[in-house]
Write a protein that holds these residues in place. Structure first.
Motif, PDB file in Angstrom:
ATOM      1  N   VAL A  87       0.852  -1.177   0.000  1.00 47.89           N
ATOM      2  CA  VAL A  87       0.000   0.000   0.000  1.00 47.89           C
ATOM      3  C   VAL A  87       0.892   1.232   0.000  1.00 47.89           C
ATOM      4  CG1 VAL A  87      -1.676   1.340   1.318  1.00 47.89           C
ATOM      5  CG2 VAL A  87      -1.903  -1.138   1.174  1.00 47.89           C
ATOM      6  N   ALA A  88       0.589   2.189  -0.879  1.00 47.26           N
ATOM      7  CA  ALA A  88       1.336   3.445  -0.937  1.00 47.26           C
ATOM      8  C   ALA A  88       0.466   4.560  -0.374  1.00 47.26           C
ATOM      9  CB  ALA A  88       1.736   3.765  -2.374  1.00 47.26           C
ATOM     10  N   VAL A  89       1.044   5.383   0.512  1.00 48.86           N
ATOM     11  CA  VAL A  89       0.310   6.475   1.145  1.00 48.86           C
ATOM     12  C   VAL A  89       1.065   7.778   0.922  1.00 48.86           C
ATOM     13  CG1 VAL A  89      -0.569   7.408   3.317  1.00 48.86           C
ATOM     14  CG2 VAL A  89      -0.653   4.943   2.893  1.00 48.86           C
ATOM     15  N   LEU A  90       0.365   8.778   0.374  1.00 52.88           N
ATOM     16  CA  LEU A  90       0.942  10.109   0.177  1.00 52.88           C
ATOM     17  C   LEU A  90       0.727  10.934   1.434  1.00 52.88           C
ATOM     18  CD1 LEU A  90       2.128  12.371  -1.643  1.00 52.88           C
ATOM     19  CD2 LEU A  90      -0.223  12.853  -2.348  1.00 52.88           C
ATOM     20  N   CYS A  91       1.810  11.500   1.961  1.00 58.33           N
ATOM     21  CA  CYS A  91       1.752  12.259   3.212  1.00 58.33           C
ATOM     22  C   CYS A  91       2.019  13.742   2.950  1.00 58.33           C
ATOM     23  CB  CYS A  91       2.772  11.727   4.214  1.00 58.33           C
ATOM     24  SG  CYS A  91       2.597   9.962   4.565  1.00 58.33           S
ATOM     25  N   SER A  92       1.488  14.575   3.840  1.00 60.97           N
ATOM     26  CA  SER A  92       1.600  16.017   3.645  1.00 60.97           C
ATOM     27  C   SER A  92       3.005  16.551   3.890  1.00 60.97           C
ATOM     28  CB  SER A  92       0.607  16.745   4.566  1.00 60.97           C
ATOM     29  OG  SER A  92       0.878  16.435   5.926  1.00 60.97           O
ATOM     30  N   ASN A  93       3.901  15.731   4.412  1.00 59.80           N
ATOM     31  CA  ASN A  93       5.284  16.175   4.628  1.00 59.80           C
ATOM     32  C   ASN A  93       6.151  15.967   3.386  1.00 59.80           C
ATOM     33  OD1 ASN A  93       5.550  13.414   4.607  1.00 59.80           O
ATOM     34  ND2 ASN A  93       6.629  13.258   6.562  1.00 59.80           N
ATOM     35  N   GLY A  94       5.513  15.606   2.261  1.00 57.54           N
ATOM     36  CA  GLY A  94       6.259  15.420   1.023  1.00 57.54           C
ATOM     37  C   GLY A  94       6.873  14.049   0.880  1.00 57.54           C
ATOM     38  N   SER A  95       6.325  13.053   1.554  1.00 53.98           N
ATOM     39  CA  SER A  95       6.854  11.693   1.466  1.00 53.98           C
ATOM     40  C   SER A  95       5.780  10.730   0.988  1.00 53.98           C
ATOM     41  CB  SER A  95       7.372  11.228   2.830  1.00 53.98           C
ATOM     42  OG  SER A  95       6.296  10.994   3.727  1.00 53.98           O
ATOM     43  N   ILE A  96       6.233   9.582   0.482  1.00 50.43           N
ATOM     44  CA  ILE A  96       5.348   8.470   0.153  1.00 50.43           C
ATOM     45  C   ILE A  96       5.799   7.274   0.984  1.00 50.43           C
ATOM     46  CG2 ILE A  96       4.659   6.819  -1.627  1.00 50.43           C
ATOM     47  CD1 ILE A  96       4.836   9.039  -3.662  1.00 50.43           C
ATOM     48  N   ARG A  97       4.888   6.753   1.796  1.00 50.50           N
ATOM     49  CA  ARG A  97       5.184   5.596   2.637  1.00 50.50           C
ATOM     50  C   ARG A  97       4.637   4.328   1.987  1.00 50.50           C
ATOM     51  NH1 ARG A  97       2.898   8.476   8.079  1.00 50.50           N
ATOM     52  NH2 ARG A  97       4.576  10.015   8.356  1.00 50.50           N
ATOM     53  N   ILE A  98       5.430   3.277   2.015  1.00 43.32           N
ATOM     54  CA  ILE A  98       5.009   1.975   1.509  1.00 43.32           C
ATOM     55  C   ILE A  98       4.752   1.067   2.715  1.00 43.32           C
ATOM     56  CG2 ILE A  98       5.576   0.010   0.045  1.00 43.32           C
ATOM     57  CD1 ILE A  98       5.308   2.659  -1.459  1.00 43.32           C
ATOM     58  N   TYR A  99       3.509   0.559   2.797  1.00 42.70           N
ATOM     59  CA  TYR A  99       3.094  -0.289   3.908  1.00 42.70           C
ATOM     60  C   TYR A  99       2.861  -1.720   3.443  1.00 42.70           C
ATOM     61  CZ  TYR A  99       1.902   3.838   6.802  1.00 42.70           C
ATOM     62  OH  TYR A  99       1.937   5.014   7.530  1.00 42.70           O
ATOM     63  N   ASP A 100       3.050  -2.658   4.383  1.00 39.48           N
ATOM     64  CA  ASP A 100       2.499  -3.996   4.258  1.00 39.48           C
ATOM     65  C   ASP A 100       1.014  -3.886   4.600  1.00 39.48           C
ATOM     66  OD1 ASP A 100       1.419  -6.478   5.456  1.00 39.48           O
ATOM     67  OD2 ASP A 100       3.398  -7.299   5.069  1.00 39.48           O
ATOM     68  N   LYS A 101       0.131  -4.281   3.682  1.00 43.28           N
ATOM     69  CA  LYS A 101      -1.288  -4.007   3.863  1.00 43.28           C
ATOM     70  C   LYS A 101      -1.872  -4.670   5.102  1.00 43.28           C
ATOM     71  CE  LYS A 101      -5.879  -4.848   2.178  1.00 43.28           C
ATOM     72  NZ  LYS A 101      -6.736  -5.681   1.341  1.00 43.28           N
ATOM     73  N   GLU A 102      -1.556  -5.949   5.329  1.00 45.52           N
ATOM     74  CA  GLU A 102      -2.204  -6.671   6.421  1.00 45.52           C
ATOM     75  C   GLU A 102      -1.690  -6.233   7.790  1.00 45.52           C
ATOM     76  OE1 GLU A 102      -4.822  -8.570   6.051  1.00 45.52           O
ATOM     77  OE2 GLU A 102      -4.708  -8.166   3.905  1.00 45.52           O
ATOM     78  N   ARG A 103      -0.420  -5.901   7.883  1.00 48.22           N
ATOM     79  CA  ARG A 103       0.143  -5.495   9.180  1.00 48.22           C
ATOM     80  C   ARG A 103       0.152  -3.983   9.352  1.00 48.22           C
ATOM     81  NH1 ARG A 103       5.927  -7.748   9.680  1.00 48.22           N
ATOM     82  NH2 ARG A 103       6.006  -7.059   7.490  1.00 48.22           N
ATOM     83  N   LEU A 104      -0.020  -3.242   8.240  1.00 47.46           N
ATOM     84  CA  LEU A 104       0.079  -1.772   8.234  1.00 47.46           C
ATOM     85  C   LEU A 104       1.393  -1.316   8.863  1.00 47.46           C
ATOM     86  CD1 LEU A 104      -3.485  -0.342   8.874  1.00 47.46           C
ATOM     87  CD2 LEU A 104      -2.370  -1.023   6.742  1.00 47.46           C
ATOM     88  N   TYR A 105       2.444  -2.026   8.487  1.00 48.95           N
ATOM     89  CA  TYR A 105       3.791  -1.689   8.957  1.00 48.95           C
ATOM     90  C   TYR A 105       4.543  -1.017   7.821  1.00 48.95           C
ATOM     91  CZ  TYR A 105       8.470  -2.259  10.894  1.00 48.95           C
ATOM     92  OH  TYR A 105       9.728  -2.024  11.378  1.00 48.95           O
ATOM     93  N   ILE A 106       5.239   0.087   8.131  1.00 51.07           N
ATOM     94  CA  ILE A 106       5.984   0.821   7.103  1.00 51.07           C
ATOM     95  C   ILE A 106       7.204   0.014   6.663  1.00 51.07           C
ATOM     96  CG2 ILE A 106       7.267   2.916   6.555  1.00 51.07           C
ATOM     97  CD1 ILE A 106       5.571   4.416   8.547  1.00 51.07           C
ATOM     98  N   LEU A 107       7.252  -0.311   5.389  1.00 52.16           N
ATOM     99  CA  LEU A 107       8.377  -1.057   4.831  1.00 52.16           C
ATOM    100  C   LEU A 107       9.496  -0.135   4.369  1.00 52.16           C
ATOM    101  CD1 LEU A 107       6.333  -3.602   2.679  1.00 52.16           C
ATOM    102  CD2 LEU A 107       7.345  -4.000   4.937  1.00 52.16           C
ATOM    103  N   ARG A 108       9.114   0.988   3.758  1.00 54.64           N
ATOM    104  CA  ARG A 108      10.097   1.963   3.278  1.00 54.64           C
ATOM    105  C   ARG A 108       9.390   3.284   3.032  1.00 54.64           C
ATOM    106  NH1 ARG A 108       9.231  -2.081  -0.142  1.00 54.64           N
ATOM    107  NH2 ARG A 108      10.956  -3.128   0.867  1.00 54.64           N
TER     108      ARG A 108
END
Length: 405
Positions: free
Chosen positions: A62-83
């Motif tokens: 899962v990719a999430v766009l954040c207001s601090n100018g970053s894109i976080r990549i999550y593991d969908k089931e655990r919602l843990y930030i991978l990178r």
């Protein structure tokens, strides 16, 4: 004969009720199964998209766009930030490619950037450069991953839709690409939304603060001939999308919470294209659990052949509305998740799960029929209001449905 036809329609009407009850029950049964962890930074979650490729041996991304100018990549089931891809202010929108785990975002610096979601690299793997003075605020990639289109802010007299060939050329080692061309005549103000057709790579719809929603066939050489039709929302467009069988319908939401719905199958008939036109949904919707402050977006559910609208309150409650030709019908409200305005969502058609993100910096995973675990509703981590965001801003005051006498 008339009586027989009327009776048949009545039977069909009765048959529809169990389906509606089933839909309502399924939506009402959405429960939180996971809440994001791993960050304490106060950021808005402005956009969410899930990978379309899910190998059996790997978790869905899962990719999430954040207001601090970053894109976080999550593991969908655990919602843990991978990178996390950091340090790119002015990003707008986030989108996975359809056939691989490339993640795209447009940028106010006049580029569209592409990262490999599987690699922890700070630099984009591709850079799509616009024309001088371009400020991109919207974009999308075609269903076959061949073409990218980005919409610009109006600069001087120009509001453009810029196109690139997104395909990787093994003979060209350069990571930077120049545009194929641009549309410049059909919008007179900021191009706030661009959406390709889910199955036809040549069809694209655009929306603008000029109120126009334009549908194009980009296989046709010039802009004037490529314009299939224009619909007018009579307000600034905040969200557009495709819906209906074979995706022959267009829905639109406006910055003042209006909703429009058009049927393209009536282009060449005497039937009206407009299925629904509500200038302000807040004035007409009957919400079972209080109020509706804003609309977030639309969702066409292929299995149910139903268009849903997602809205919410400034306190974080999510409302799900069913779209019918006679109006929007409140289906259910999702409680106890967010503590502030919900900015983004992503629906997974395979398992009917819902991801939501908002101004409380929380990413939530909802699933139907899941064990109703007890989650403490976290305090909002809303950032300072003085921070300028190139995103829609909802009123801090709840909308009052009753007007002064």
């Amino acid at each position: 004969m008339k009586l027989e036809n009327g009776w048949n329609r009545f039977l069909l009407y009765l048959d529809a009720f169990p389906d509606m009850e089933k839909i309502e029950e399924q939506l009402a049964n959405l429960n939180i199964v996971k809440r994001s962890s791993g960050t304490t930074e106060p950021t808005y979650l402005l956009g969410i998209d899930a990978s379309k490729t899910v190998p059996a041996e790997k978790a869905s991304l899962v990719a999430v766009l954040c207001s601090n100018g970053s894109i976080r990549i999550y593991d969908k089931e655990r919602l843990y930030i991978l990178r996390e891809f950091r340090g790119y202010p002015g990003l707008n929108g986030v989108r996975f490619a359809n056939a691989c785990d490339s993640v795209y975002s447009s940028c106010t610096d006049g580029t569209v950037k592409c990262w490999d979601a599987r690699l922890a690299s700070e630099k984009p793997i591709q850079l799509f450069k616009g024309y001088p003075s371009n400020v991109f605020i919207s974009f999308d990639i075609s269903c076959n991953d061949h073409v990218i289109c980005a919409g610009t802010e109006k600069v001087d007299e120009d509001a453009l839709m810029v196109f690139w060939d997104a395909r990787m050329n093994s003979q060209d080692l350069s990571t930077s690409k120049d545009p194929l061309g641009a549309y410049s005549e059909t919008h007179s103000d900021d191009v706030t939304q661009v959406r390709f057709h889910p199955s036809n790579p040549n069809m694209v719809v655009s929306g603008s603060t000029d109120g126009l929603v334009n549908i194009f066939d980009i296989s046709i050489d010039n802009e004037e001939d490529a314009l299939v039709t224009t619909c007018n929302s009579a307000s600034s467009v905040s969200c557009i999308g495709w819906s209906g069988k074979d995706y022959k319908q267009i829905y639109c939401m406006t910055h003042d919470e209006g909703f429009c719905w058009w049927d393209l199958t009536h282009l060449d008939t005497d039937e009206p294209m407009t299925r629904l036109n509500i200038p302000d949904v807040r004035e007409v919707i009957n919400v079972k659990e209080g109020i509706l402050d804003y609309l977030v977006g639309g969702l066409y559910h292929e299995k149910m052949d139903k268009l849903f609208v997602v809205g919410g309150t400034n306190t974080g409650m999510i409302h799900l509305l069913s779209c019918t030709p006679s109006g929007l019908i409140h289906m259910t409200g999702l409680h106890g998740g967010h503590a502030a305005t919900v900015r983004s969502f992503c629906w997974n058609m395979q398992d009917d799960s819902l991801l939501t993100g908002g101004e409380d910096a929380q990413l939530l995973l909802w699933k139907p029929g899941a064990a109703d675990k007890t989650f403490t509703k976290k305090d909002s981590m809303k950032i300072a209001s003085s921070m300028y965001q190139r995103v829609r801003v909802h009123s801090n005051d709840s909308y009052k449905k009753r007007k002064k006498q």
